[in-house]
Design an enzyme around this catalytic site. Structure first.
Site: not given
Length: 144
Positions: A46, A52, A55-56, A60
């Site tokens: 990623h 980057i 977002g998840v 978390e």
């Protein structure tokens, strides 16, 4: 932590996304820090040429910070925090290697094993992500 291979899932230490808690009011609020480094396991995919933080995983990290705040309250010690909802989340800035993510969580509600928190992740004062987290605090399975 070292990069994980796609042959096995990340280890528990790789999934812990908060390096340290710098402020804590048990049951009310917490502030944590995550130093994002180039050797994070998730950058492998990623994205290989443009790393980057997903977002998840920012969400978390905020949830882990919320868990510290909630589970540090005497009445919830020993409980397990489980997601019950994620609302109004917006991603406003990319998080990349070299960034220090400041994770701020304030409990809006924490009663009868249900919590709701306002959460914000920032980098150098600029909002990276924000939203509201809802979670249940339950007894862990007896075989844990």
């Amino acid at each position: 932590c070292a990069r994980h291979s796609t042959d096995h899932p990340p280890s528990l230490s790789e999934i812990l996304l908060v390096d340290r808690i710098i402020e804590l009011e048990p049951g009310k609020r917490a502030v944590g820090l995550k130093n994002v480094t180039t050797n994070e396991w998730f950058f492998e995919g990623h994205f290989p040429d443009n790393p980057i933080m997903p977002g998840v995983l920012i969400i978390e990290a905020l949830a882990q910070t919320a868990a510290v705040a909630a589970l540090s309250a005497d009445e919830f010690k020993g409980k397990l925090g489980l997601f019950a909802g994620i609302d109004g989340v917006r991603f406003r800035r990319q998080v990349v290697p070299g960034d220090q993510l400041r994770l701020e969580v304030e409990m809006d509600r924490l009663r009868r094993g249900i919590g709701r928190a306002s959460a914000k992740a920032t980098v150098e004062g600029e909002t990276a992500a924000e939203g509201r987290l809802t979670f249940a605090l339950v007894d862990p399975p007896t075989d844990m």
